[in-house]
Design a protein around this motif. Structure first.
Motif, PDB file in Angstrom:
ATOM      1  N   GLU A   1       5.616   0.583   9.771  1.00  0.00           N
ATOM      2  CA  GLU A   1       4.985  -0.233   8.696  1.00  0.00           C
ATOM      3  C   GLU A   1       3.790   0.029   8.230  1.00  0.00           C
ATOM      4  O   GLU A   1       3.884  -0.828   7.482  1.00  0.00           O
ATOM      5  CB  GLU A   1       4.782  -1.200   9.765  1.00  0.00           C
ATOM      6  CG  GLU A   1       5.859  -2.315  10.828  1.00  0.00           C
ATOM      7  CD  GLU A   1       5.421  -3.125  11.512  1.00  0.00           C
ATOM      8  OE1 GLU A   1       4.424  -4.065  11.297  1.00  0.00           O
ATOM      9  OE2 GLU A   1       5.961  -3.640  12.501  1.00  0.00           O
ATOM     10  N   GLU A   2       3.958   1.290   8.051  1.00  0.00           N
ATOM     11  CA  GLU A   2       3.100   1.431   7.085  1.00  0.00           C
ATOM     12  C   GLU A   2       3.881   3.087   5.894  1.00  0.00           C
ATOM     13  O   GLU A   2       2.956   3.749   5.209  1.00  0.00           O
ATOM     14  CB  GLU A   2       1.702   2.560   7.594  1.00  0.00           C
ATOM     15  CG  GLU A   2       1.201   1.859   8.807  1.00  0.00           C
ATOM     16  CD  GLU A   2       0.433   2.370  10.159  1.00  0.00           C
ATOM     17  OE1 GLU A   2      -0.865   2.621  10.200  1.00  0.00           O
ATOM     18  OE2 GLU A   2       1.406   3.084  11.292  1.00  0.00           O
TER      19      GLU A   2
ATOM     20  N   LYS B   1       5.499   3.314   2.725  1.00  0.00           N
ATOM     21  CA  LYS B   1       5.765   3.030   1.077  1.00  0.00           C
ATOM     22  C   LYS B   1       7.237   2.494   1.396  1.00  0.00           C
ATOM     23  O   LYS B   1       7.982   1.114   0.668  1.00  0.00           O
ATOM     24  CB  LYS B   1       5.338   3.422  -0.030  1.00  0.00           C
ATOM     25  CG  LYS B   1       3.559   3.862  -0.125  1.00  0.00           C
ATOM     26  CD  LYS B   1       3.433   4.660  -1.420  1.00  0.00           C
ATOM     27  CE  LYS B   1       2.311   4.906  -1.633  1.00  0.00           C
ATOM     28  NZ  LYS B   1       1.982   5.628  -2.245  1.00  0.00           N
TER      29      LYS B   1
ATOM     30  N   ASN C   1       9.515  -6.166   3.115  1.00  0.00           N
ATOM     31  CA  ASN C   1       8.620  -5.194   3.576  1.00  0.00           C
ATOM     32  C   ASN C   1       7.928  -5.809   3.674  1.00  0.00           C
ATOM     33  O   ASN C   1       6.926  -4.849   3.910  1.00  0.00           O
ATOM     34  CB  ASN C   1       8.603  -3.815   2.322  1.00  0.00           C
ATOM     35  CG  ASN C   1       9.502  -2.985   3.119  1.00  0.00           C
ATOM     36  OD1 ASN C   1      10.369  -3.058   3.907  1.00  0.00           O
ATOM     37  ND2 ASN C   1      10.206  -2.435   1.236  1.00  0.00           N
TER      38      ASN C   1
ATOM     39  N   ARG D   1       0.051  -0.548   3.766  1.00  0.00           N
ATOM     40  CA  ARG D   1       1.719   0.330   3.356  1.00  0.00           C
ATOM     41  C   ARG D   1       1.406   1.717   2.248  1.00  0.00           C
ATOM     42  O   ARG D   1       1.462   1.443   1.212  1.00  0.00           O
ATOM     43  CB  ARG D   1       2.946  -0.133   3.119  1.00  0.00           C
ATOM     44  CG  ARG D   1       3.653  -1.164   3.898  1.00  0.00           C
ATOM     45  CD  ARG D   1       5.154  -1.276   3.445  1.00  0.00           C
ATOM     46  NE  ARG D   1       5.327  -2.255   4.275  1.00  0.00           N
ATOM     47  CZ  ARG D   1       6.895  -1.747   5.735  1.00  0.00           C
ATOM     48  NH1 ARG D   1       6.503  -0.827   5.144  1.00  0.00           N
ATOM     49  NH2 ARG D   1       6.991  -2.401   5.853  1.00  0.00           N
TER      50      ARG D   1
END
Length: 629
Positions: free
Chosen positions: A264-265, A267, A20, A27
């Protein structure tokens, strides 16, 4: 030559889904943020416009069932999106999904369609927002713009809509500032929008009359049109009208795929994306069902207003104060729709530019805002220009064709991945190992296993035995993957003539052909269901595979072929432009092209290699040289 092109068109993106930390985006999104984003993206124009028009002209009171059927069909695609959101938590939605599973060319086609969908979606909602705001001001803006700068050209608007232009640019700036700030705006307006929906249902039900669901239309009925609207009752246009209404109402559910672009944003994308998709679709289905029930119980279906049904119904019920509240609430709903339409667009451009299939300058992330600033401003300017000068009434269907093709590809990808042999490099799913995940001293044979000579071969007898899994194989093999891939492709291709015959076929021979094609589709699915599935554990998996994804594919192809031929012509022109971009730039500058040649793609530093500590120690001299440079 042909094999070289084929290998490039079918090469797949390699992802390390366990990491991640590789994203440069912020995130910061939670499950609640994604759920409200999905609700806001979907629950907009449909609530305030769609229900009245479908009830009056297509389905009557059975519009309630039309929304339920459309909701179920959308849920099929939503479940497929949810599995891929868990499998591939990356920005780019269906583009990344198809890149990982099918290949580069198919991914580019889907990504190019998504760009079209989101640009037109943003521009059309901006025009709708401007028109709704202008109606509250007695069309003063329209008259001022028309008198100042009239446009007398076909396929263009009657006047430049500077209000829509300004709204779109302001939204682009808002999205550029930061995801956290824009989602806070979306959350507030979505909650207000849901409050308006609850208000409409509670207050409207106080004026409900169950007789409006059983009313009969007679020559003495007072209608707003001299032509009678159907035969009355709950199904005034029959079941065919209910199903036609479902096809129209399906587009009211378009928008939940915005959730899938936030991988990709978020959590915890592998958990949050599936939950947000399913919860948002459930809320939207309940809202549409409640609104359509309230409308048709308050007012006979043939008296509905197709432009502003809710305020019209409340004024008809002598409750103008409620109509005024709904009119203000519509601005909240359209605000969230506008944000939901534009939010995914820069994310798709960012994903495509990061892979190099379109110019990489669009993949730059602002160091302070941590947003794809260039892609956001570029897409905002594109949508603003379209909202300014184009008459979008003829382009609305083009949103649908891009969306439905993306939904179709996601359903196909679920089938391909679920039956894929992931334990070894099989021939039909053979791909190179990316340089980024291997020792820098690997040989060419290790980096490019497809170039080796040990190709997988099988006899016809072995193939036929595997079709029915006579050997009782319990885990995927190269042969079972091959059979599953063939069955999936065959089923998808047969869906096209089946849909054409269902729409246009009328003679006995057409029905006979349709019968045998349906049998062949069922046969393909039976073969597919006999193949062993990938046992790898997933945070979320689609139930009833292969039947549910297959139903999603068939429904989406059917609805795509229901679109007009003019839409297909415009779509062909857009795709021709896309192929020119890919042919002249994309395939030569793709990140996977660099990796096939053993090079590091541009904009990827050595930290992206994700080597373990052991591997890094093994190549310590190399890293020392890099640090000295």
């Amino acid at each position: 030559m042909l094999s070289s092109l084929r290998s490039r068109f079918t090469r797949r993106k390699q992802l390390d889904v366990t990491s991640n930390s590789s994203s440069s985006l912020s995130r910061c999104l939670t499950t609640l943020d994604l759920t409200l984003l999905g609700i806001g993206s979907t629950l907009g124009v449909g609530v305030y416009v769609l229900a009245g028009g479908v009830a009056r002209d297509t389905a009557g009171p059975s519009v309630v069932l039309s929304f339920l059927i459309a909701g179920i069909a959308s849920a099929f695609s939503g479940l497929c999106y949810a599995e891929f959101g868990a499998r591939v938590p990356r920005a780019g939605s269906a583009y990344v999904y198809s890149y990982v599973t099918v290949g580069e060319l198919a991914a580019f086609v889907i990504g190019w369609n998504l760009v079209l969908e989101y640009v037109i979606g943003t521009a059309s909602v901006a025009r709708g927002y401007s028109g709704y705001l202008d109606s509250l001001l007695n069309n003063s803006m329209k008259e001022a713009f028309r008198s100042a700068m009239p446009i007398n050209e076909p396929f263009l608007a009657e006047y430049p809509d500077w209000t829509a232009f300004s709204i779109t640019l302001v939204l682009a700036v808002l999205l550029s500032v930061g995801v956290r700030e824009s989602t806070r705006f979306n959350n507030i307006f979505t909650i207000l929008n849901l409050g308006i929906v609850i208000f409409v249902v509670l207050v409207g039900m106080s004026q409900a009359d169950i007789a409006n669901w059983t009313i009969s239309v007679s020559p003495n009925s007072t209608t707003t049109d001299t032509q009678l609207k159907g035969k009355g009752g709950f199904f005034p246009f029959g079941w065919s009208g209910t199903l036609s209404g479902a096809a129209t109402c399906f587009y009211g559910f378009v928008g939940f795929d915005a959730i899938a672009t936030t991988g990709e944003e978020t959590k915890n994308p592998q958990k949050s994306i599936p939950i947000a998709i399913l919860v948002s679709l459930s809320f939207v289905s309940l809202a549409y069902t409640g609104i359509s029930s309230t409308l048709t119980l308050m007012l006979p279906y043939y008296l509905q207003d197709s432009n502003a049904p809710l305020p019209f119904a409340f004024h008809h019920a002598s409750m103008p104060w409620a109509g005024w509240i709904v009119s203000i609430g519509a601005l909240f709903g359209l605000s969230t729709s506008l944000l939901g339409a534009m939010f995914p667009l820069p994310r798709v451009l960012y994903a495509m530019a990061s892979d190099g299939v379109i110019p990489r300058c669009l993949a730059k992330v602002h160091p302070t805002f941590q947003t794809p600033l260039t892609a956001t401003l570029f897409s905002g300017c594109m949508a603003a220009i379209m909202a300014l000068i184009f008459d979008l009434t003829q382009l609305v269907d083009m949103m649908s064709i891009g969306t439905l093709l993306a939904y179709t590809m996601v359903g196909v990808c679920v089938l391909l991945l679920r039956y894929r042999d992931s334990s070894s490099q099989s021939s039909n799913f053979c791909s190179y190992k990316p340089l980024a995940t291997n020792d820098l001293n690997d040989s060419e044979e290790e980096l490019f296993p497809c170039n080796s000579s040990n190709n997988f071969v099988f006899t016809r007898k072995e193939y036929l035995r595997q079709c029915f899994n006579l050997d009782k194989v319990i885990s995927p093999t190269p042969l079972s993957s091959h059979v599953a891939q063939h069955s999936t492709i065959m089923y998808t291709l047969i869906c096209i003539p089946v849909s054409v015959l269902s729409i246009h076929g009328s003679s006995f021979h057409h029905n006979l052909m349709l019968f045998f094609m349906i049998l062949k589709m069922i046969f393909c699915l039976i073969i597919l269901s006999m193949q062993p599935k990938d046992p790898s554990p997933l945070p979320f998996s689609v139930p009833l595979v292969p039947w549910l994804p297959a139903a999603s594919v068939l429904i989406n192809i059917f609805l795509t072929l229901k679109l007009s031929w003019q839409t297909w012509v415009r779509f062909s022109i857009w795709m021709l432009m896309g192929f020119l971009v890919y042919g002249s730039y994309g395939w030569r500058n793709s990140s996977e092209e660099y990796r096939m040649k053993g090079k590091i793609p541009p904009n990827e530093d050595t930290t992206d290699l994700k080597l373990s500590k052991v591997d890094k120690n093994k190549n310590s001299n190399y890293f020392d040289l890099v640090e000295e440079d």
